[in-house]
Scaffold this motif. Structure first.
Motif, PDB file in Angstrom:
ATOM      1  N   PRO A  13     -62.256  -1.951  60.458  1.00  0.00           N
ATOM      2  CA  PRO A  13     -63.511  -2.031  61.211  1.00  0.00           C
ATOM      3  C   PRO A  13     -63.620  -0.929  62.264  1.00  0.00           C
ATOM      4  N   ALA A  14     -64.767  -0.880  62.914  1.00  0.00           N
ATOM      5  CA  ALA A  14     -65.028   0.137  63.940  1.00  0.00           C
ATOM      6  C   ALA A  14     -64.030   0.027  65.088  1.00  0.00           C
ATOM      7  N   GLY A 133     -61.929   4.908  55.837  1.00  0.00           N
ATOM      8  CA  GLY A 133     -63.318   4.454  55.862  1.00  0.00           C
ATOM      9  C   GLY A 133     -63.374   2.943  55.793  1.00  0.00           C
ATOM     10  N   ARG A 134     -64.405   2.418  55.160  1.00  0.00           N
ATOM     11  CA  ARG A 134     -64.573   0.959  55.095  1.00  0.00           C
ATOM     12  C   ARG A 134     -64.187   0.385  53.729  1.00  0.00           C
ATOM     13  N   ASP A 135     -64.293   1.213  52.687  1.00  0.00           N
ATOM     14  CA  ASP A 135     -64.151   0.691  51.313  1.00  0.00           C
ATOM     15  C   ASP A 135     -63.204   1.545  50.481  1.00  0.00           C
ATOM     16  N   ILE A 136     -62.324   2.252  51.145  1.00  0.00           N
ATOM     17  CA  ILE A 136     -61.475   3.201  50.410  1.00  0.00           C
ATOM     18  C   ILE A 136     -60.437   2.442  49.577  1.00  0.00           C
ATOM     19  N   THR A 137     -59.854   1.388  50.156  1.00  0.00           N
ATOM     20  CA  THR A 137     -58.808   0.653  49.423  1.00  0.00           C
ATOM     21  C   THR A 137     -59.389  -0.184  48.285  1.00  0.00           C
ATOM     22  N   THR A 138     -60.673  -0.488  48.377  1.00  0.00           N
ATOM     23  CA  THR A 138     -61.257  -1.426  47.407  1.00  0.00           C
ATOM     24  C   THR A 138     -62.184  -0.783  46.387  1.00  0.00           C
ATOM     25  N   VAL A 139     -62.937   0.233  46.816  1.00  0.00           N
ATOM     26  CA  VAL A 139     -63.958   0.812  45.931  1.00  0.00           C
ATOM     27  C   VAL A 139     -63.645   2.268  45.572  1.00  0.00           C
ATOM     28  N   VAL A 140     -63.330   3.062  46.574  1.00  0.00           N
ATOM     29  CA  VAL A 140     -63.162   4.505  46.324  1.00  0.00           C
ATOM     30  C   VAL A 140     -61.846   4.781  45.592  1.00  0.00           C
ATOM     31  N   ALA A 141     -60.765   4.132  46.025  1.00  0.00           N
ATOM     32  CA  ALA A 141     -59.450   4.399  45.408  1.00  0.00           C
ATOM     33  C   ALA A 141     -58.628   3.110  45.302  1.00  0.00           C
ATOM     34  N   PRO A 142     -59.113   2.150  44.507  1.00  0.00           N
ATOM     35  CA  PRO A 142     -58.363   0.884  44.401  1.00  0.00           C
ATOM     36  C   PRO A 142     -56.998   1.057  43.748  1.00  0.00           C
ATOM     37  N   ASP A 143     -56.778   2.212  43.086  1.00  0.00           N
ATOM     38  CA  ASP A 143     -55.478   2.466  42.435  1.00  0.00           C
ATOM     39  C   ASP A 143     -54.563   3.344  43.277  1.00  0.00           C
ATOM     40  N   ALA A 144     -54.931   3.607  44.512  1.00  0.00           N
ATOM     41  CA  ALA A 144     -54.095   4.478  45.347  1.00  0.00           C
ATOM     42  C   ALA A 144     -52.722   3.850  45.557  1.00  0.00           C
ATOM     43  N   PRO A 145     -51.675   4.672  45.593  1.00  0.00           N
ATOM     44  CA  PRO A 145     -50.325   4.125  45.782  1.00  0.00           C
ATOM     45  C   PRO A 145     -50.118   3.506  47.165  1.00  0.00           C
ATOM     46  N   VAL A 146     -50.854   3.998  48.150  1.00  0.00           N
ATOM     47  CA  VAL A 146     -50.758   3.437  49.504  1.00  0.00           C
ATOM     48  C   VAL A 146     -52.149   2.975  49.926  1.00  0.00           C
ATOM     49  N   ARG A 147     -52.265   1.689  50.264  1.00  0.00           N
ATOM     50  CA  ARG A 147     -53.560   1.151  50.721  1.00  0.00           C
ATOM     51  C   ARG A 147     -53.303   0.263  51.941  1.00  0.00           C
ATOM     52  N   ILE A 148     -53.956   0.630  53.023  1.00  0.00           N
ATOM     53  CA  ILE A 148     -53.689  -0.053  54.297  1.00  0.00           C
ATOM     54  C   ILE A 148     -55.001  -0.514  54.924  1.00  0.00           C
ATOM     55  N   ASP A 181     -70.386  -3.501  63.030  1.00  0.00           N
ATOM     56  CA  ASP A 181     -69.447  -4.222  62.148  1.00  0.00           C
ATOM     57  C   ASP A 181     -70.171  -5.313  61.364  1.00  0.00           C
ATOM     58  N   ALA A 182     -71.050  -6.051  62.067  1.00  0.00           N
ATOM     59  CA  ALA A 182     -71.748  -7.153  61.405  1.00  0.00           C
ATOM     60  C   ALA A 182     -72.619  -6.605  60.281  1.00  0.00           C
ATOM     61  N   SER A 183     -73.313  -5.519  60.553  1.00  0.00           N
ATOM     62  CA  SER A 183     -74.178  -4.931  59.530  1.00  0.00           C
ATOM     63  C   SER A 183     -73.338  -4.367  58.380  1.00  0.00           C
ATOM     64  N   ASP A 184     -72.297  -3.608  58.719  1.00  0.00           N
ATOM     65  CA  ASP A 184     -71.466  -2.985  57.679  1.00  0.00           C
ATOM     66  C   ASP A 184     -70.770  -4.032  56.817  1.00  0.00           C
ATOM     67  N   SER A 185     -70.395  -5.164  57.419  1.00  0.00           N
ATOM     68  CA  SER A 185     -69.619  -6.139  56.635  1.00  0.00           C
ATOM     69  C   SER A 185     -70.493  -6.919  55.655  1.00  0.00           C
ATOM     70  N   THR A 186     -71.808  -6.710  55.714  1.00  0.00           N
ATOM     71  CA  THR A 186     -72.653  -7.292  54.662  1.00  0.00           C
ATOM     72  C   THR A 186     -72.594  -6.422  53.407  1.00  0.00           C
ATOM     73  N   LEU A 191     -62.697  -6.608  56.595  1.00  0.00           N
ATOM     74  CA  LEU A 191     -62.016  -7.470  57.566  1.00  0.00           C
ATOM     75  C   LEU A 191     -60.879  -8.247  56.908  1.00  0.00           C
ATOM     76  N   ASN A 192     -60.942  -8.374  55.577  1.00  0.00           N
ATOM     77  CA  ASN A 192     -59.893  -9.094  54.839  1.00  0.00           C
ATOM     78  C   ASN A 192     -59.247  -8.134  53.851  1.00  0.00           C
ATOM     79  N   ALA A 193     -57.928  -8.175  53.806  1.00  0.00           N
ATOM     80  CA  ALA A 193     -57.223  -7.252  52.906  1.00  0.00           C
ATOM     81  C   ALA A 193     -57.356  -7.715  51.461  1.00  0.00           C
ATOM     82  N   ALA A 194     -57.696  -6.792  50.572  1.00  0.00           N
ATOM     83  CA  ALA A 194     -57.705  -7.092  49.134  1.00  0.00           C
ATOM     84  C   ALA A 194     -56.250  -7.223  48.669  1.00  0.00           C
TER      85      ALA A 194
END
Ligand SMILES: Nc1ncnc2c1ncn2[C@@H]1O[C@H](COP(=O)(O)OP(=O)(O)OP(=O)(O)O)[C@@H](O)[C@H]1O
Ligand SMILES: Nc1ccn([C@@H]2O[C@H](COP(=O)(O)O)[C@@H](O)[C@H]2O)c(=O)n1
Length: 228
Positions: A13-14, A133-148, A181-186, A191-194
C-alpha cells in the motif's frame, strides 16, 4: 507467458516503503529498479496537462493512446519524462496523487502499462530488476522467483509520508493516503498476500532493519529458485 525470472516483485500500500526500500536494495545489489507507480502518475499528469479529468475514462484512454513516457532503471537516475517534459517532480505533487487512482481504474490502461513493464524488464541488461507497485506479485509477474508484500500499519505509513511532506498538514496527508488506498484496493488487492508471496511488515522496523528483512527474503528465494 512472459519470462519473469529477472523480476523481484514488490507490492504494498501507499507509504509502505516500496520505492525507498527497492531503490536502496537495487543500488546495493546492482539491480535495476522500476517504479511502476511513476507510469500511472505520469499518465495522470498527462491527462491533467491536456485539460482533462482522470475520472473520465474516455479522456484517460485518449491520453494513453499518445503517451510518450520514458523512465530508466538506474536507481540513481530517476528522471521521468513525458515527451520532452521532465515530470519527475510534478508527478509527486498532491494534485497528481489525488488524481492518479482514476487512471489506475481503467482496465485497458492496466493492460497497456503492464505490457510496457514486462518489455522494459525483458530488454534490460540488469541481472535482475526490482519492480514495485500494487499488482506486481499477482498480475504483472505472478511467476517471479521473488515476490514480497511490503506493508506497515496504516498510521505508521501515514506518519512516514507526513514526515516527507514538510509543511503539509499531517491529518490531510493521512486522509489523502487512506483515500487513495481505499480507491486503489477496489482495483487490486495489495493488502493481503497471494499464495507464495512473502510478507515483510515494517511497522516495528526502522529503515535499515526493513532493508535487511527484504534482502533476507530475496536471498532465500533466489537460493531456492537455483536449487541451492
Ligand atoms: N522501515 C521504515 N522505517 C522508517 N521510515 C521508512 C521505512 N520504510 C520507508 N520509510 C520512509 O517512509 C516514507 C514512505 O516510503 P516510500 O515513499 O518508499 O513508500 P511507497 O510504498 O513507495 O509509497 P507510495 O506507494 O505512496 O509511492 C519514505 O520517507 C521512506 O523513507
Ligand atoms: N502497479 C501499480 C502501481 C501504481 N498504481 C497506481 O498508481 C498510483 C501511484 O503509485 P505510487 O506507488 O507512486 O504511489 C497508485 O495510487 C495506484 O493508483 C497501480 O494501480 N498499480
Amino acid at each position: 507467458m512472459t519470462d519473469a525470472s529477472k523480476f523481484i516483485a514488490i507490492d504494498g500500500p501507499a507509504g509502505s516503503g516500496k520505492s525507498s526500500v527497492s531503490k536502496e536494495i537495487a543500488r546495493r545489489e546492482g539491480y535495476g529498479y522500476l517504479d511502476t507507480g511513476a507510469a500511472y502518475r505520469a499518465l495522470a499528469w498527462h491527462v491533467l496537462d491536456r485539460g482533462d479529468d482522470t475520472a473520465d475514462a474516455d479522456a484517460v484512454r485518449a491520453a494513453a493512446s499518445a503517451f510518450p513516457f520514458s523512465q530508466g532503471l538506474d536507481p540513481d537516475d530517476r528522471i521521468v519524462r513525458v515527451g520532452d517534459v521532465d515530470v519527475t517532480a510534478a508527478i509527486r505533487e498532491p494534485r497528481v496523487s489525488n488524481a492518479v487512482s482514476g487512471v489506475a481504474r481503467v482496465p485497458e490502461i492496466r493492460v497497456q502499462v503492464n505490457e510496457m513493464f514486462r518489455r522494459i524488464v525483458a530488454e534490460s541488461e540488469y541481472p535482475a530488476v526490482i519492480v514495485e507497485g500494487r499488482d506486481i506479485t499477482t498480475v504483472v509477474a505472478p511467476d517471479a522467483p521473488v515476490r514480497i508484500l511490503l506493508t506497515a500499519a496504516p498510521e505508521v505509513r501515514a506518519a512516514r509520508r507526513a514526515g516527507e511532506l514538510a509543511g503539509e498538514n499531517a491529518a490531510v496527508v493521512a486522509e489523502a493516503l487512506h483515500k487513495r488506498d481505499a480507491s486503489d484496493s477496489t482495483v487490486v488487492d495489495f493488502l493481503n498476500a497471494a499464495e507464495g508471496v512473502d510478507v515483510v511488515d515494517s511497522t516495528e522496523l526502522d529503515f535499515a532493519q526493513t532493508i535487511d528483512a527484504v534482502l533476507t527474503v530475496i536471498a532465500q528465494r533466489r537460493d531456492a529458485d537455483r536449487g541451492a
